[in-house]
Design an enzyme around this catalytic site. Structure first.
Site, PDB file in Angstrom:
ATOM      1  N   LYS A 188       0.819  -1.215   0.000  1.00  0.00           N
ATOM      2  CA  LYS A 188       0.000   0.000   0.000  1.00  0.00           C
ATOM      3  C   LYS A 188       0.848   1.259   0.000  1.00  0.00           C
ATOM      4  O   LYS A 188       0.494   2.267  -0.606  1.00  0.00           O
ATOM      5  CB  LYS A 188      -0.930   0.013   1.222  1.00  0.00           C
ATOM      6  CG  LYS A 188      -2.054  -0.966   1.093  1.00  0.00           C
ATOM      7  CD  LYS A 188      -3.189  -0.631   2.043  1.00  0.00           C
ATOM      8  CE  LYS A 188      -4.384  -1.523   1.759  1.00  0.00           C
ATOM      9  NZ  LYS A 188      -5.457  -1.347   2.716  1.00  0.00           N
ATOM     10  N   LYS A 196      -5.388  -9.505  -7.042  1.00  0.00           N
ATOM     11  CA  LYS A 196      -6.598  -9.597  -6.228  1.00  0.00           C
ATOM     12  C   LYS A 196      -7.659  -8.592  -6.694  1.00  0.00           C
ATOM     13  O   LYS A 196      -7.319  -7.452  -7.017  1.00  0.00           O
ATOM     14  CB  LYS A 196      -6.176  -9.288  -4.778  1.00  0.00           C
ATOM     15  CG  LYS A 196      -7.239  -9.448  -3.751  1.00  0.00           C
ATOM     16  CD  LYS A 196      -6.747  -9.022  -2.367  1.00  0.00           C
ATOM     17  CE  LYS A 196      -6.885  -7.542  -2.155  1.00  0.00           C
ATOM     18  NZ  LYS A 196      -6.937  -7.100  -0.759  1.00  0.00           N
ATOM     19  N   LYS A 241     -11.290  -3.022  -4.112  1.00  0.00           N
ATOM     20  CA  LYS A 241     -12.151  -1.840  -4.175  1.00  0.00           C
ATOM     21  C   LYS A 241     -11.502  -0.721  -4.970  1.00  0.00           C
ATOM     22  O   LYS A 241     -12.169   0.116  -5.534  1.00  0.00           O
ATOM     23  CB  LYS A 241     -12.367  -1.293  -2.760  1.00  0.00           C
ATOM     24  CG  LYS A 241     -13.217  -2.162  -1.881  1.00  0.00           C
ATOM     25  CD  LYS A 241     -13.082  -1.683  -0.423  1.00  0.00           C
ATOM     26  CE  LYS A 241     -13.988  -2.479   0.488  1.00  0.00           C
ATOM     27  NZ  LYS A 241     -13.692  -2.270   1.893  1.00  0.00           N
TER      28      LYS A 241
HETATM   29  P1  AMP Z   1     -11.242  -4.929   3.134  1.00  0.00           P
HETATM   30  O1  AMP Z   1     -12.165  -4.540   2.038  1.00  0.00           O
HETATM   31  O2  AMP Z   1      -9.809  -4.763   2.751  1.00  0.00           O
HETATM   32  O3  AMP Z   1     -11.606  -4.337   4.455  1.00  0.00           O
HETATM   33  O4  AMP Z   1     -11.406  -6.489   3.292  1.00  0.00           O
HETATM   34  C1  AMP Z   1     -12.434  -7.054   4.062  1.00  0.00           C
HETATM   35  C2  AMP Z   1     -12.459  -8.571   3.978  1.00  0.00           C
HETATM   36  O5  AMP Z   1     -12.694  -8.972   2.628  1.00  0.00           O
HETATM   37  C3  AMP Z   1     -11.145  -9.235   4.411  1.00  0.00           C
HETATM   38  O6  AMP Z   1     -11.452 -10.428   5.116  1.00  0.00           O
HETATM   39  C4  AMP Z   1     -10.479  -9.544   3.110  1.00  0.00           C
HETATM   40  O7  AMP Z   1      -9.596 -10.635   3.204  1.00  0.00           O
HETATM   41  C5  AMP Z   1     -11.680  -9.885   2.227  1.00  0.00           C
HETATM   42  N1  AMP Z   1     -11.368  -9.648   0.814  1.00  0.00           N
HETATM   43  C6  AMP Z   1     -11.132  -8.444   0.216  1.00  0.00           C
HETATM   44  N2  AMP Z   1     -10.852  -8.612  -1.093  1.00  0.00           N
HETATM   45  C7  AMP Z   1     -10.890  -9.957  -1.316  1.00  0.00           C
HETATM   46  C8  AMP Z   1     -10.681 -10.780  -2.478  1.00  0.00           C
HETATM   47  N3  AMP Z   1     -10.382 -10.254  -3.666  1.00  0.00           N
HETATM   48  N4  AMP Z   1     -10.816 -12.122  -2.335  1.00  0.00           N
HETATM   49  C9  AMP Z   1     -11.129 -12.674  -1.133  1.00  0.00           C
HETATM   50  N5  AMP Z   1     -11.338 -11.956  -0.012  1.00  0.00           N
HETATM   51  C10 AMP Z   1     -11.218 -10.622  -0.098  1.00  0.00           C
END
Ligand code: AMP
Ligand code: TRP
Length: 345
Positions: free
Chosen positions: A118, A202, A205
């Site tokens: 990041k 991956k 967002k």
């Molecule tokens: P975040 O949006 O970074 O707060 O992620 C929230 C949750 O979503 C965490 O448990 C991440 O590991 C999961 N997550 C986010 N992006 C992915 C993805 N592309 N594949 C699987 N899990 C994801």
């Protein structure tokens, strides 16, 4: 699940930063719902303190916080079964986070790959909070003495850091077993949903192109279009999952299909062995619409009534506080802080 001395308790969280993707849904929210429907206590947080480690416009933050609650509820989380709340309404997170900043070692933090990704070339200009973030995440989990944390693959290292912090605290203060050694739960076909345009990165967002991700609020037409344009390859689907090994885009699309339908990748491949993309992609798009459309419709309905969402958060925060505050009080005593008349707060 592993035996522990501690009562089993599930904790997880998602950042209210921008829209939610199919990766969030399959890697996290869908798993949260599965775990809610066991007899283990489940606590799901909207981690707003984490969100501000990178700049958030205040009114967008409020919107994203409410939208995430709407996504939780529309996906099947139920306030009579799970505690749903936002992190900033429970002061124990930030307070325990500070203590953990004094437990975690610089060397441990320097190894965090997500920070390196990041921060990139911009490491001098990112916030101190972004660097300290994993220690706050440890506080989120350990303020509830949570034993299990469902997350996507990208969070594994942060849960390992949580385990290191718990072990060092228990050891340094000679309180063996005070904090549990938390297990990450990283299971299923969608622990790492990849981009639709680049199957080696991956789905996120904040990825470069909106065509690379499915947002939980995308219309049916847009979902169909995105799957139609998703990168695949020139081969038909293989006869067995081993045949997906060096085909990241194909593997990703099959895994998404499997997770959306609650099936294994093996069973999807069995059904579609030898199929061309012209057959598989529309089937996948239809499936995704059938799962996501009712959720996004319900999300928009819930978003009509922000006061109701705020009430869910207030009630959830009171319940969360009732668990976390006594843990924080024990920690203050263990560390040697004097507590006066204002406690318990
Ligand atoms: P975040 O949006 O970074 O707060 O992620 C929230 C949750 O979503 C965490 O448990 C991440 O590991 C999961 N997550 C986010 N992006 C992915 C993805 N592309 N594949 C699987 N899990 C994801
Ligand atoms: N760091 C997680 C992410 O970016 C979000 C998070 C914060 C979290 N605190 C947590 C996840 C505690 C699980 C448990 O995805």
């Amino acid at each position: 699940m592993a035996e522990t001395l501690h009562t089993q308790r599930v904790f997880s969280g998602i950042k209210p930063s921008g829209g939610l993707t199919l990766g969030n849904y399959l890697g996290a929210i869908q798993r949260f719902v599965d775990m809610q429907n066991t007899d283990i206590e489940t606590i799901y947080c909207v981690v707003d303190l984490h969100a501000i480690t990178v700049w958030q416009d205040p009114s967008e933050l409020r919107h994203a916080t409410r939208e995430l609650v709407a996504a939780y509820v529309a996906s099947g989380l139920d306030t009579s079964k799970s505690i749903i709340f936002n992190q900033s309404q429970v002061p124990a997170h930030a307070e325990l986070g500070w203590i953990f900043n004094c437990v975690a070692r610089m060397g441990w933090m320097n190894r965090m790959t997500q920070f390196k990704e990041k921060a990139g070339k911009n490491a001098e200009a990112v916030s101190l909070g972004l660097y300290a973030y994993p220690s706050l995440m440890a506080a989120d989990i350990l303020a509830y003495k949570a034993t299990h944390v469902p997350v996507g693959e990208d969070q594994k290292q942060h849960v390992e850091l949580t385990r290191d912090i718990a072990a060092k605290f228990n050891h340094d203060f000679k309180v063996p077993d005070f904090f549990p050694i938390t297990e990450p739960i990283i299971e299923g076909a969608s622990t790492r949903v990849m981009g639709l345009r680049d199957g080696t990165k991956k789905m996120s967002k904040s990825g470069a192109s909106d065509m690379d991700r499915i947002n939980m609020t995308d219309s049916a037409e847009l979902i169909v279009k995105k799957f139609k344009k998703a990168k695949s390859d020139a081969e038909p689907l293989p006869e067995s999952v081993e045949g997906l090994k060096d085909r990241p885009e194909a593997r990703n699309l099959v895994n998404i299909y499997a997770s959306l339908s609650g099936r294994t990748s093996e069973s999807v491949i069995e059904e579609y062995a030898g199929a061309q993309w012209g057959r598989f992609k529309p089937a996948l798009a239809d499936l995704a619409v059938s799962v996501l459309e009712p959720i996004s419709t319900e999300m928009s309905r819930l978003m009509q009534d922000p006061a109701e969402i705020d009430k869910i958060l207030a009630e959830g925060s009171a319940k969360a506080n009732a668990i976390a505050q006594p843990v924080l009080e024990d920690v203050y005593d263990i560390v040697g802080f004097i507590r006066g008349q204002q406690w318990p707060r």
